[in-house]
Design a protein around this motif. Structure first.
Motif, PDB file in Angstrom:
ATOM      1  N   SER A 105       0.362   3.803 -25.665  1.00  0.00           N
ATOM      2  CA  SER A 105      -0.792   3.446 -24.951  1.00  0.00           C
ATOM      3  C   SER A 105      -1.364   5.013 -24.427  1.00  0.00           C
ATOM      4  O   SER A 105      -1.160   5.626 -23.645  1.00  0.00           O
ATOM      5  CB  SER A 105      -0.649   2.844 -23.689  1.00  0.00           C
ATOM      6  N   ARG A 106      -2.315   5.618 -25.510  1.00  0.00           N
ATOM      7  CA  ARG A 106      -2.815   6.884 -25.403  1.00  0.00           C
ATOM      8  C   ARG A 106      -3.791   7.130 -24.260  1.00  0.00           C
ATOM      9  O   ARG A 106      -3.774   7.867 -23.486  1.00  0.00           O
ATOM     10  CB  ARG A 106      -3.823   6.994 -26.689  1.00  0.00           C
ATOM     11  N   ASN A 107      -4.239   5.875 -23.884  1.00  0.00           N
ATOM     12  CA  ASN A 107      -5.300   5.902 -22.611  1.00  0.00           C
ATOM     13  C   ASN A 107      -4.631   5.229 -21.379  1.00  0.00           C
ATOM     14  O   ASN A 107      -5.177   5.352 -20.226  1.00  0.00           O
ATOM     15  CB  ASN A 107      -6.655   5.034 -22.926  1.00  0.00           C
ATOM     16  N   ARG A 108      -3.503   4.824 -21.429  1.00  0.00           N
ATOM     17  CA  ARG A 108      -2.765   4.357 -20.309  1.00  0.00           C
ATOM     18  C   ARG A 108      -2.339   5.506 -19.347  1.00  0.00           C
ATOM     19  O   ARG A 108      -1.383   6.404 -19.727  1.00  0.00           O
ATOM     20  CB  ARG A 108      -1.530   3.452 -20.592  1.00  0.00           C
ATOM     21  N   SER A 109      -2.898   5.617 -18.140  1.00  0.00           N
ATOM     22  CA  SER A 109      -2.409   6.583 -17.174  1.00  0.00           C
ATOM     23  C   SER A 109      -1.076   6.263 -16.623  1.00  0.00           C
ATOM     24  O   SER A 109      -0.921   5.045 -16.314  1.00  0.00           O
ATOM     25  CB  SER A 109      -3.424   6.587 -16.201  1.00  0.00           C
ATOM     26  N   THR A 110      -0.249   7.202 -16.524  1.00  0.00           N
ATOM     27  CA  THR A 110       1.090   7.089 -15.990  1.00  0.00           C
ATOM     28  C   THR A 110       0.840   6.777 -14.278  1.00  0.00           C
ATOM     29  O   THR A 110       1.578   6.396 -13.495  1.00  0.00           O
ATOM     30  CB  THR A 110       2.114   7.764 -16.100  1.00  0.00           C
ATOM     31  N   SER A 111      -0.157   7.064 -13.763  1.00  0.00           N
ATOM     32  CA  SER A 111      -0.526   7.063 -12.203  1.00  0.00           C
ATOM     33  C   SER A 111      -0.327   5.840 -11.801  1.00  0.00           C
ATOM     34  O   SER A 111      -0.072   5.535 -10.525  1.00  0.00           O
ATOM     35  CB  SER A 111      -1.920   7.641 -11.944  1.00  0.00           C
ATOM     36  N   SER A 112      -0.488   4.772 -12.508  1.00  0.00           N
ATOM     37  CA  SER A 112      -0.327   3.231 -12.311  1.00  0.00           C
ATOM     38  C   SER A 112       1.286   3.070 -11.959  1.00  0.00           C
ATOM     39  O   SER A 112       1.525   2.316 -10.862  1.00  0.00           O
ATOM     40  CB  SER A 112      -0.994   2.295 -13.061  1.00  0.00           C
ATOM     41  N   LEU A 113       2.010   3.928 -12.409  1.00  0.00           N
ATOM     42  CA  LEU A 113       3.685   3.672 -12.038  1.00  0.00           C
ATOM     43  C   LEU A 113       3.747   4.239 -10.858  1.00  0.00           C
ATOM     44  O   LEU A 113       4.789   4.125 -10.216  1.00  0.00           O
ATOM     45  CB  LEU A 113       4.224   4.331 -13.306  1.00  0.00           C
ATOM     46  N   GLN A 114       3.042   5.448 -10.168  1.00  0.00           N
ATOM     47  CA  GLN A 114       3.383   6.014  -9.016  1.00  0.00           C
ATOM     48  C   GLN A 114       3.310   4.936  -8.009  1.00  0.00           C
ATOM     49  O   GLN A 114       4.245   5.074  -6.903  1.00  0.00           O
ATOM     50  CB  GLN A 114       2.150   6.877  -8.632  1.00  0.00           C
ATOM     51  N   LEU A 115       2.611   3.909  -8.008  1.00  0.00           N
ATOM     52  CA  LEU A 115       2.486   2.849  -7.002  1.00  0.00           C
ATOM     53  C   LEU A 115       3.870   2.200  -6.914  1.00  0.00           C
ATOM     54  O   LEU A 115       4.152   1.382  -5.890  1.00  0.00           O
ATOM     55  CB  LEU A 115       1.506   1.979  -7.317  1.00  0.00           C
ATOM     56  N   LEU A 116       4.537   2.240  -7.970  1.00  0.00           N
ATOM     57  CA  LEU A 116       5.764   1.574  -8.042  1.00  0.00           C
ATOM     58  C   LEU A 116       7.039   2.281  -7.451  1.00  0.00           C
ATOM     59  O   LEU A 116       8.372   1.820  -7.308  1.00  0.00           O
ATOM     60  CB  LEU A 116       6.422   1.142  -9.357  1.00  0.00           C
ATOM     61  N   LEU A 117       6.803   3.595  -7.316  1.00  0.00           N
ATOM     62  CA  LEU A 117       7.988   4.625  -6.848  1.00  0.00           C
ATOM     63  C   LEU A 117       8.167   4.186  -5.539  1.00  0.00           C
ATOM     64  O   LEU A 117       7.359   4.259  -4.562  1.00  0.00           O
ATOM     65  CB  LEU A 117       7.502   6.031  -6.843  1.00  0.00           C
ATOM     66  N   PRO A 118       9.609   4.033  -5.341  1.00  0.00           N
ATOM     67  CA  PRO A 118       9.913   3.854  -3.882  1.00  0.00           C
ATOM     68  C   PRO A 118       9.825   5.132  -3.133  1.00  0.00           C
ATOM     69  O   PRO A 118       9.986   6.326  -3.759  1.00  0.00           O
ATOM     70  CB  PRO A 118      11.694   3.169  -3.950  1.00  0.00           C
ATOM     71  N   PRO A 119      10.191   4.997  -1.706  1.00  0.00           N
ATOM     72  CA  PRO A 119      10.197   6.392  -0.949  1.00  0.00           C
ATOM     73  C   PRO A 119      11.364   7.104  -1.463  1.00  0.00           C
ATOM     74  O   PRO A 119      12.478   6.681  -1.738  1.00  0.00           O
ATOM     75  CB  PRO A 119      10.381   5.789   0.527  1.00  0.00           C
ATOM     76  N   LYS A 120      11.134   8.501  -1.697  1.00  0.00           N
ATOM     77  CA  LYS A 120      12.134   9.300  -2.265  1.00  0.00           C
ATOM     78  C   LYS A 120      13.390   9.302  -1.181  1.00  0.00           C
ATOM     79  O   LYS A 120      13.313   9.107   0.058  1.00  0.00           O
ATOM     80  CB  LYS A 120      11.592  10.734  -2.200  1.00  0.00           C
ATOM     81  N   CYS A 121      14.599   9.772  -1.610  1.00  0.00           N
ATOM     82  CA  CYS A 121      15.644   9.677  -1.149  1.00  0.00           C
ATOM     83  C   CYS A 121      16.400   8.298  -0.894  1.00  0.00           C
ATOM     84  O   CYS A 121      17.573   8.164  -0.751  1.00  0.00           O
ATOM     85  CB  CYS A 121      15.685  10.374  -0.004  1.00  0.00           C
ATOM     86  N   GLU A 122      15.649   7.301  -0.981  1.00  0.00           N
ATOM     87  CA  GLU A 122      16.110   5.777  -0.743  1.00  0.00           C
ATOM     88  C   GLU A 122      16.838   5.305  -1.927  1.00  0.00           C
ATOM     89  O   GLU A 122      17.520   4.463  -1.752  1.00  0.00           O
ATOM     90  CB  GLU A 122      15.225   4.847  -0.201  1.00  0.00           C
ATOM     91  N   VAL A 123      16.673   5.650  -3.080  1.00  0.00           N
ATOM     92  CA  VAL A 123      17.320   5.083  -4.220  1.00  0.00           C
ATOM     93  C   VAL A 123      18.312   6.252  -4.822  1.00  0.00           C
ATOM     94  O   VAL A 123      17.492   7.425  -5.031  1.00  0.00           O
ATOM     95  CB  VAL A 123      16.114   4.688  -5.151  1.00  0.00           C
ATOM     96  N   MET A 124      19.335   5.969  -5.305  1.00  0.00           N
ATOM     97  CA  MET A 124      20.070   6.855  -6.203  1.00  0.00           C
ATOM     98  C   MET A 124      19.854   6.333  -7.627  1.00  0.00           C
ATOM     99  O   MET A 124      19.806   5.402  -7.812  1.00  0.00           O
ATOM    100  CB  MET A 124      21.557   6.937  -5.678  1.00  0.00           C
ATOM    101  N   LEU A 125      19.571   7.253  -8.459  1.00  0.00           N
ATOM    102  CA  LEU A 125      19.469   7.078  -9.923  1.00  0.00           C
ATOM    103  C   LEU A 125      20.719   7.128 -10.601  1.00  0.00           C
ATOM    104  O   LEU A 125      21.374   8.246 -10.355  1.00  0.00           O
ATOM    105  CB  LEU A 125      18.264   7.693 -10.427  1.00  0.00           C
ATOM    106  N   HIS A 126      20.855   6.150 -11.459  1.00  0.00           N
ATOM    107  CA  HIS A 126      22.403   6.411 -12.312  1.00  0.00           C
ATOM    108  C   HIS A 126      21.737   6.739 -13.557  1.00  0.00           C
ATOM    109  O   HIS A 126      20.843   5.905 -14.181  1.00  0.00           O
ATOM    110  CB  HIS A 126      23.010   4.997 -12.338  1.00  0.00           C
TER     111      HIS A 126
END
Length: 656
Positions: free
Chosen positions: A48-69
Motif C-alpha cells: 500500500s503505497r498510500n496507506r499511512s502507518t499512522s492508523s496503526l498508532q491507534l492500535l498501540l497499547p500504552p508503552k511498558c504494558e506489553v512485553m514483545l516476544h
C-alpha cells in the motif's frame, strides 16, 4: 515483492501465521530467486503505497504494558555478529520490554550469552534454546540452501517455544529496523475476532502434521528445497491460504536481485524494515541503496552502551547485577582524586568473544596459547606476531563499535591474518577514560582452550621457535603428570631500533646483546621488573633454573590455563603484571627460567596511560593507593604469608 516472470509466492516475505498457539512473522530468505512477497491489507500486490502507518498508532497499547516476544535462529560466528546490528536497530526505537527467544548452536550461544550478560540492557530478557535438539525434526528434508538445517528450523519453533507463548515475531538476522518494533506487534490487532477461529481450525488440523504431509508430497517432485523453510511455507500456503494475513511490504523491503522493492514505496523514509536478503548484502543495487546502507552502517558502528538506558516512564527492569552496579557507581565521589580509577574498576564492559570465525586447535596435552591484549593503535603488530608464533592465540581487543568494524575489514584484507583460523579475537567495547588492561587479559585468558598459556604483551615478538620449544619444555618437565605448580619464565629483551634483524637463535641474540643492538627489557627504566630472571646466569644456562620472587618482579610466564586471574583493580599503567606475579608466588608457584626461550619488545609511541603516569602526581598517588588496597586483600587471603609482600612494598616506597 513479485519477481518478474515468476508466480506469486507468499512464504518468504513478511507473513503472519498463527501456528497452534504461536503467531509468527516470517522474514524469508530469497537471495537468488526473489520468491516471496506480501500483499498489503487491502490486497495491493505491491504494498500500500498510500496507506499511512499512522492508523496503526491507534492500535498501540500504552508503552511498558506489553512485553514483545522475538524469536531468532542464529548459528555460527557471522550470524552472531549480524544479530548484534539487528538488535541495535530494534533497541534504538523500542519503547517496550523485550523477551528474546534465541535458537542457537553451541558457538552462537557461547558468544551471545556473554554479550547479553555484559551488555546489561534494561527490560530485555533472553532465553536460549538448543538448536541441536531441533535438527532431528528437520534433518529428513533434503535442502540445498546455504543455511543448511538451521534454515528449516522456523518450521518447528512451536516444538521448542513455551506453550504459554501466544504470539512471537520471528526475525532473520540480516534485517535492519527503522521504526519501533511495537508497530509490528500491533498488527496482531487486525486479527481481532478472527484469531480464535483460526486457532481453533489449526488446532483441529494440527500444524505439525499439516506441514510434514505437505513437505512429503512436495518432495516427491522436488528433490530438495532450495530456499529452505520458504519452500515448505509456500506449499502449505498454497493449500491453506486462509492461514495467511498479508502485511504492508514496507515491513519487509527485500533487496535481493529479483525483487521489485522500488515499487513497494514512494519515500524511503516510510520504510519500516530493510531486509538484506542477498549474497551481495550492502553491495546490492537499488535507487535508495545509499540510504539503506547509511541506515545499516549507522547501527553497525553505533555505541551499544547508549542503548543501556532505562525505558522512560517504565518500572525499573534491571538485568542481573545492574541495579547493584548502579548503586555502587552512584556512591562514588566525583570530586575524589581517584574517581576515574574507582569508576573504571566498577565498569562492566560489553564483551563479544570470538568476534571472527575460529577453529580451535585439536586437544593436545602440552599445547600453549599465547594470551595478550591490544587497542587500535597496536593493530599493526598482529601480522608480525602471527609470523612469529605458530600456535593458537587468544587476543582481547579494546575497541569502539566503529573500530570493531575497521578491525574486521583489516583482518579480512590481510593475507596473513585471514589465513590464521586458530587466533581467537575477543572484542571488549571501550567504556571509560582508563585502559582496563587486566580486565582485557582476563577475557583473553578465560577463552584460551589449551592446557597452558603464555602470558605475553602485544608489543613483544617471541622467538620463531618458541611455540615448539615451550611445548617440549612442558613435556620434559612433566608439569602435567606431577601436578607441579610452575611458572616458566621467558626472558624479555628490547630493541630501540624500528628496523631490526630478528635473531634466529640464542647465540644470535647474545651477539646482538653484546653489540648493543639489544638490551635486557627496561634495564634503564625499571630494572627491578626483570632482575630476578638473572640474565647473567641465563647466558650460560643449558637447563631450566629456579629463581625467587623479588619486589616488583613482572616476568612473562607460561602457566596452566587455570592459573589465578589478573587483579582487575589495576587499570591504566602500572603494577598490573606485578600484582599477578605476586599472586602466583603467594600460591606457591615456582619460577623456572627457560634457557633457550626469549621474547623481544619492539619500539612504539608511548600509550596515553603511561604518559599520564609520568606527568601526573595524582595518577601516581592513585596507583599507590591501589597497591596498598591490594596488599590488604592479600593479607586477608593469605594471612602472615603475605607479610613479605607488604614489607617489599614499604621498602619500595621508601626508595621512591
Amino acid at each position: 515483492m513479485l519477481p518478474r516472470g515468476r508466480p506469486r509466492a507468499l512464504g518468504a516475505a513478511l507473513l503472519l501465521l498463527l501456528l497452534l498457539v504461536v503467531g509468527f512473522f516470517l522474514f524469508g530468505r530469497d537471495p537468488e530467486y526473489g520468491l516471496g512477497t506480501t500483499a498489503t491489507l487491502d490486497g495491493d500486490p505491491y504494498g500500500s503505497r498510500n496507506r499511512s502507518t499512522s492508523s496503526l498508532q491507534l492500535l498501540l497499547p500504552p508503552k511498558c504494558e506489553v512485553m514483545l516476544h522475538v524469536a531468532i535462529v542464529c548459528a555460527g560466528y557471522n550470524s552472531s555478529r549480524e544479530i548484534i546490528t539487528l538488535m541495535k536497530s530494534v533497541l534504538f526505537y523500542r519503547k517496550n520490554p523485550l523477551h528474546l527467544h534465541l535458537i542457537t548452536d553451541a558457538v552462537a550461544r557461547n558468544i551471545l550469552e556473554t554479550l547479553f550478560r555484559t551488555w546489561m540492557v534494561p527490560a530485555v530478557v533472553v532465553s536460549f534454546y538448543d538448536a541441536e535438539e531441533l535438527k532431528p525434526l528437520v534433518s529428513w528434508i533434503p535442502n540445498k540452501h546455504y543455511s543448511g538445517l538451521y534454515g528449516l528450523m522456523k518450521l518447528v519453533l512451536p516444538s521448542v517455544l513455551p506453550l504459554s507463548l501466544a504470539r512471537v515475531i520471528v526475525l532473520d538476522t540480516d534485517v535492519t529496523f527503522s521504526s519501533d518494533i511495537m508497530e509490528l506487534w500491533a498488527l496482531f490487532g487486525h486479527f481481532s475476532g478472527v484469531i480464535l477461529l483460526w486457532l481453533d481450525r489449526l488446532q483441529q488440523i494440527g500444524w505439525e502434521q499439516m506441514w510434514k504431509l505437505t513437505a512429503k508430497r512436495e518432495l516427491l517432485t522436488l528433490t530438495a528445497t532450495s530456499l529452505a523453510d520458504q519452500d515448505i511455507f509456500n506449499a502449505v500456503i498454497k493449500e491453506h491460504p486462509e492461514l495467511v494475513h498479508p502485511l504492508p511490504c514496507v515491513w519487509n523491503v527485500q533487496l535481493s536481485d529479483h525483487t521489485l522493492a522500488e515499487r513497494c514505496y514512494l519515500e524511503a523514509a516510510d520504510l519500516k524494515v530493510i531486509h538484506w536478503n542477498s549474497p551481495k548484502k550492502l553491495r546490492v543495487k537499488n535507487k535508495h541503496a545509499e540510504f539503506f546502507r547509511d541506515l545499516h552502517l549507522t547501527f553497525l558502528g553505533f555505541d551499544g552502551k547508549l542503548l543501556c538506558r532505562e525505558l522512560f516512564g517504565c518500572p525499573n527492569q534491571f538485568p542481573p547485577g545492574a541495579e547493584q552496579l548502579q548503586q555502587a557507581l552512584a556512591q562514588l565521589d566525583e570530586e575524589e582524586p581517584c574517581f576515574e580509577f574507582r569508576q573504571q574498576q566498577l565498569t562492566v564492559h560489553r564483551v563479544h568473544i570470538t568476534f571472527l570465525s575460529h577453529q580451535p586447535p585439536p586437544p593436545r596435552p602440552h599445547d600453549v596459547t599465547l594470551v595478550a591484549q591490544l587497542s587500535m593503535d597496536r593493530l599493526q603488530m598482529l601480522e608480525a606476531l602471527c609470523r612469529h608464533w605458530r600456535g593458537p592465540m587468544s587476543l582481547a581487543l579494546y575497541l569502539t563499535d566503529a573500530e570493531a568494524q575497521q578491525f574486521l575489514r583489516f583482518v579480512e584484507t590481510s593475507p596473513v591474518l585471514s589465513a590464521r583460523k586458530d587466533v581467537a579475537y575477543h572484542v571488549v567495547y571501550r567504556d571509560g577514560p582508563l585502559y582496563p588492561v587486566n580486565q582485557l587479559r582476563n577475557v583473553a585468558l578465560a577463552q584460551a582452550l589449551t592446557p597452558y598459556v603464555f602470558l605475553s604483551d602485544i608489543d613483544f615478538l617471541p622467538a620463531y621457535s618458541l611455540y615448539d620449544y615451550l611445548r617440549a619444555s612442558i613435556e620434559q618437565l612433566a608439569l602435567g603428570r606431577r601436578q607441579r605448580k610452575a611458572a616458566l619464565v621467558v626472558p624479555a629483551f628490547e630493541t630501540l631500533h624500528y628496523r631490526f634483524s630478528f635473531p634466529n637463535s640464542k647465540a644470535e641474540l647474545l651477539t646482538l646483546l653484546d653489540a648493543g643492538s639489544l638490551h635486557t627489557f627496561r634495564y634503564h627504566e625499571w630494572p627491578q621488573g626483570h632482575a630476578s630472571t638473572d640474565y647473567t646466569r641465563w647466558r650460560e644456562a643449558q637447563a631450566p633454573y629456579q629463581v625467587q620472587w623479588s619486589a616488583d618482579y613482572e616476568p612473562y610466564v607460561v602457566v596452566p590455563r587455570d592459573c589465578p586471574r589478573y587483579d582487575p583493580r589495576f587499570v591504566g599503567f602500572g603494577w598490573n603484571k606485578v600484582a599477578h606475579i605476586i599472586e602466583l608466588d603467594a600460591q606457591e608457584y615456582e619460577f623456572l627460567v627457560l634457557p633457550e626461550a626469549f621474547s623481544i619488545h619492539l619500539p612504539h609511541a608511548p600509550s596515553l596511560d603511561i604518559s599520564r603516569f609520568r606527568s601526573s602526581p595524582t595518577y601516581r598517588d592513585c596507583l599507590q593507593a591501589l597497591k596498598e588496597e591490594f596488599h590488604q586483600d592479600l593479607s586477608r587471603r593469605y594471612g602472615s604469608a603475605a607479610l613479605k609482600y607488604l614489607t617489599a612494598l614499604q621498602q619500595s616506597r621508601s626508595r621512591a
